[in-house]
Structure formats: structure tokens, C-alpha cells
Motif scaffolding. Structure first.
Motif, short mmCIF file in Angstrom:
data_model
loop_
_atom_site.label_atom_id
_atom_site.label_comp_id
_atom_site.label_asym_id
_atom_site.label_seq_id
_atom_site.Cartn_x
_atom_site.Cartn_y
_atom_site.Cartn_z
N ALA A 131 -66.23 -50.10 -50.95
CA ALA A 131 -65.87 -48.74 -51.33
C ALA A 131 -64.54 -48.34 -50.71
O ALA A 131 -63.67 -47.75 -51.38
CB ALA A 131 -66.97 -47.77 -50.90
N VAL A 132 -64.35 -48.67 -49.43
CA VAL A 132 -63.09 -48.36 -48.75
C VAL A 132 -61.94 -49.14 -49.36
O VAL A 132 -60.85 -48.59 -49.63
CB VAL A 132 -63.21 -48.66 -47.24
CG1 VAL A 132 -61.85 -48.52 -46.56
CG2 VAL A 132 -64.22 -47.73 -46.59
N GLY A 133 -62.15 -50.42 -49.62
CA GLY A 133 -61.09 -51.26 -50.17
C GLY A 133 -60.67 -50.85 -51.57
O GLY A 133 -59.47 -50.72 -51.87
N THR A 134 -61.64 -50.62 -52.45
CA THR A 134 -61.30 -50.20 -53.83
C THR A 134 -60.68 -48.82 -53.83
O THR A 134 -59.79 -48.53 -54.65
CB THR A 134 -62.56 -50.21 -54.71
OG1 THR A 134 -63.60 -49.43 -54.09
CG2 THR A 134 -63.05 -51.63 -54.93
N GLY A 170 -56.98 -47.81 -55.13
CA GLY A 170 -57.07 -46.96 -56.30
C GLY A 170 -57.70 -47.63 -57.51
O GLY A 170 -57.43 -47.23 -58.66
N VAL A 171 -58.55 -48.62 -57.28
CA VAL A 171 -59.15 -49.35 -58.40
C VAL A 171 -60.08 -48.45 -59.22
O VAL A 171 -60.17 -48.58 -60.44
CB VAL A 171 -59.95 -50.58 -57.88
CG1 VAL A 171 -60.59 -51.35 -59.03
CG2 VAL A 171 -59.03 -51.49 -57.09
N ASP A 172 -60.75 -47.51 -58.56
CA ASP A 172 -61.69 -46.64 -59.26
C ASP A 172 -61.01 -45.80 -60.32
O ASP A 172 -61.61 -45.48 -61.36
CB ASP A 172 -62.44 -45.75 -58.28
CG ASP A 172 -61.50 -44.98 -57.36
OD1 ASP A 172 -60.33 -45.39 -57.22
OD2 ASP A 172 -61.95 -43.97 -56.80
N SER A 173 -59.75 -45.42 -60.10
CA SER A 173 -59.04 -44.59 -61.08
C SER A 173 -58.20 -45.39 -62.05
O SER A 173 -58.08 -45.04 -63.22
CB SER A 173 -58.14 -43.58 -60.34
OG SER A 173 -57.24 -44.25 -59.48
N ALA A 188 -63.57 -49.94 -65.12
CA ALA A 188 -64.53 -50.97 -65.50
C ALA A 188 -64.58 -52.08 -64.45
O ALA A 188 -65.65 -52.60 -64.10
CB ALA A 188 -64.19 -51.56 -66.86
N LEU A 189 -63.40 -52.44 -63.92
CA LEU A 189 -63.36 -53.44 -62.85
C LEU A 189 -63.98 -52.90 -61.58
O LEU A 189 -64.67 -53.62 -60.85
CB LEU A 189 -61.91 -53.86 -62.60
CG LEU A 189 -61.69 -54.96 -61.56
CD1 LEU A 189 -62.43 -56.23 -61.94
CD2 LEU A 189 -60.19 -55.24 -61.39
#
Length: 340
Positions: A103-106, A110-113, A117-118
Motif C-alpha cells: 500500500a505504501v509503495g503503490t 501513484g499507481v492507484d491513480s 487496474a494494475l
């Protein structure tokens, strides 16, 4: 021909067929890491076989777990029950620390935004319990399969509670039912334990050790069901969108290596053999179970990441066998106490 002669002929024929099958299983078992790596290639090259075997993935999971309980080291398991520090630590690490690190890394990248899908695929990987096949892989590499199995059982028991909590906290577009998932996991684990331990009682520890190669052969054949089921579409996707697939494969190997190295370093105080066994287990996440819990309602990119994430898992026994030898083997308990 008399009845007695027919009987002798039938017994001889059955014994011959049984001997042939046993020799084949022993030969496959002795290939071990090379055989698992070969299965990846076969699974990619034969997509129709994957479609044929896909309905039997659940049965394969149960089969692998039955064999894991069949081969359980009773003395080692009792020692982990008496001194459960490493099992508790490994369970908490796998169930809570790894999802928090993801969660911290993503979030940092900014992978969540940017790639939702990834992000879903990565977080499904993080909140999943270790693979059901992890004890089988540990046994094939000569690692402490009993430690892996004990941690797998406790981690899987917590997953129906931890996974939905993380999904809700991270606002993942998923619906996980703790009750449904918990019932499925309980049935799989309890049923496998019952069958595996009963077979162990009937067969005996000495015979199980004696037929180690043949049992490894059965493990590899069952693993083939997994590989064929998840690798069927990989070849087509590589031809259609090669650069995207290469990027996903690189990411999958990077995540696997990060989990392996970080976990092994964290648990090094327990000794390098056990640290490496926990590291291997932590890097093999049961994403398939999480996808089943969501009913498969995930984006296409999430499915593709799930598929390519199997590459480092199934190639790791071959690639990391020298590391496993270098790290050393766990101390073997006295075989005289194995089934007391």
C-alpha cells in the motif's frame, strides 16, 4: 489356460503396469526444478490443454495440500507448536506487513491513480495468503516444508478477515465476502488435512520417505494443472502486445525478488535456512484464491498481471536452487521420533 494361470498372468500384468507407472513418477520426481520450469513452456505452447484442465484447479489445490500433510514432519510441527515464535512472526508478516508495504509503495509511485487496474492486481497479490502449492515447492527445493505448511495454515485462516479489511481501507473496486471465502478455505484446509494425515497413518513415515521421488513426481503432475490453466492466453497476448507483456513480466519478477529478499532479511535471525524458506513462501502469493473470492470480476489488466506473476513462482525452484543449497538445509529432527 487354467484359472490359476490366468490369475498369475493378471497379477503379473498389473504389477508390470504399476512398476512402469512408478518408474515414470520417480523419473519425473527426480527432475524436480527442471520439470517445473518445463511445465511453464508446455502450458504456454498448448492453450487448449489449459482450457481442458481449468475446471480441475480446485481439485489440484486439494491434492497438493493432501500431499503436504502426508509429508508433514510431525516432530518439526510439534516443535513449532511448542515454540511458535517464527510461525507467528511469519504469519503476521505475510498477512499484515506485506499488504501495508504494498500500500505504501503503490501510493508513493501513484499507481492507484495512474494505473488502477494494475493497482488492483498488485493489492490482490499483497492481501493473498501464500500459495497452496508453497509447501510442495519447499519440499522440492529441500527447504523446511513443515514451517511453510504451518504458516500457510494460519495465514490462510486469517485471510477471510484481513483481505476484505484492506480492500475496504484502500477503496479497491472489489467485493470480498469474508463468510464465503472463510467457508471455502476451511473446507479445503480441513478436508486436505484429514485425507493427508489419514494416508500418512496408513502408509507410515518410513515408506513416505522411501518413495520421496515418486511423491515429488505426483506433485509435479498436479502442478501442471495450475500452469496449464493460467498460462493458456499468455502466448496470444505476447504476440498482440509484446511491450506491455514484457513490462508486466519485468514487474512480476521485481515484486517477487523484493518480497523474497526483504522477507529473508527480516527473518535472518531465525537462521538462514528458515529465513529463506519463509522468503520463498512470502513471495508466492495465492492470487488465484483472491480472484475466486471476487468471482473473477476484475479488469483485463489485472487478469494479465495475475498470469505473468506465475512466471517467477514456477521458475523460482530452478533459478534459486543454487541459493537454496548455499543457504543450507534445516536441521533434521530425529527420525525415531517422527510419529510418536
Amino acid at each position: 489356460m487354467s484359472l490359476q494361470m490366468w490369475t498369475r498372468f493378471a497379477v503379473g500384468a498389473i504389477a508390470g503396469l504399476w512398476g512402469t507407472h512408478m518408474r515414470l513418477l520417480i523419473w519425473i520426481g527426480r527432475q524436480r526444478t527442471r520439470a517445473i520450469a518445463a511445465l511453464v513452456l508446455i502450458g504456454i505452447l498448448l492453450p487448449p490443454l489449459g482450457a481442458l484442465l481449468k475446471p480441475y484447479v480446485t481439485e489440484a489445490v486439494v491434492g497438493l495440500l493432501c500431499i503436504a500433510f502426508l509429508r508433514i514432519d510431525v516432530t518439526a510441527m510439534r516443535s513449532y507448536v511448542r515454540k511458535p515464535q517464527i510461525v507467528i512472526a511469519a504469519t503476521l508478516w505475510s498477512t499484515f506487513a506485506i499488504p501495508l508495504l504494498f500500500a505504501v509503495g503503490t501510493g508513493f509511485f501513484g499507481v492507484d491513480s495512474t494505473h488502477p487496474a494494475l493497482f488492483t492486481g498488485l493489492m490482490l497479490q499483497a492481501v493473498a495468503s501464500p500459495m497452496m502449492a508453497a509447501p510442495a515447492f519447499a519440499a522440492l527445493m529441500g527447504l523446511d516444508a513443515t514451517l511453510v505448511l504451518a504458516t500457510l495454515v494460519f495465514s490462510t485462516a486469517l485471510t477471510p478477515l484481513s483481505a476484505p479489511l484492506f480492500a475496504a481501507f484502500l477503496s479497491m473496486d472489489l467485493v470480498l465476502s469474508p463468510v464465503d471465502l472463510g467457508v471455502k478455505l476451511l473446507a479445503v484446509l480441513a478436508g486436505s488435512a484429514l485425507v493427508g494425515l489419514l494416508l500418512r497413518k496408513l502408509i507410515g513415515a518410513a515408506r513416505i520417505v522411501h518413495h520421496r521421488d515418486a511423491i515429488d513426481g505426483v506433485n509435479i503432475i498436479i502442478l501442471f494443472i495450475f500452469v496449464s490453466a493460467v498460462m493458456g492466453e499468455i502466448g496470444v497476448e505476447f504476440l498482440a502486445r509484446p511491450w506491455r507483456m514484457i513490462g508486466l513480466v519485468a514487474l512480476a519478477f521485481a515484486v517477487f525478488a523484493l518480497l523474497l529478499v526483504t522477507t529473508s532479511a527480516v527473518f535472518l535471525a531465525f537462521g538462514s535456512p528458515r529465513a529463506f524458506a519463509v522468503g520463498m513462501m512470502a513471495s508466492q502469493r495465492n492470487m488465484g484464491l483472491m480472484l475466486a473470492g471476487t468471482g473473477g470480476a476484475v479488469p483485463e489488466l489485472t487478469w494479465l498481471y495475475f498470469a505473468v506473476a506465475q512466471f517467477p513462482i514456477y521458475l523460482s525452484p530452478l533459478l534459486l536452487q543454487p541459493v537454496a543449497r548455499l543457504m543450507g538445509r534445516p536441521e533434521q529432527p530425529d527420525s525415531r521420533d517422527a510419529d510418536k
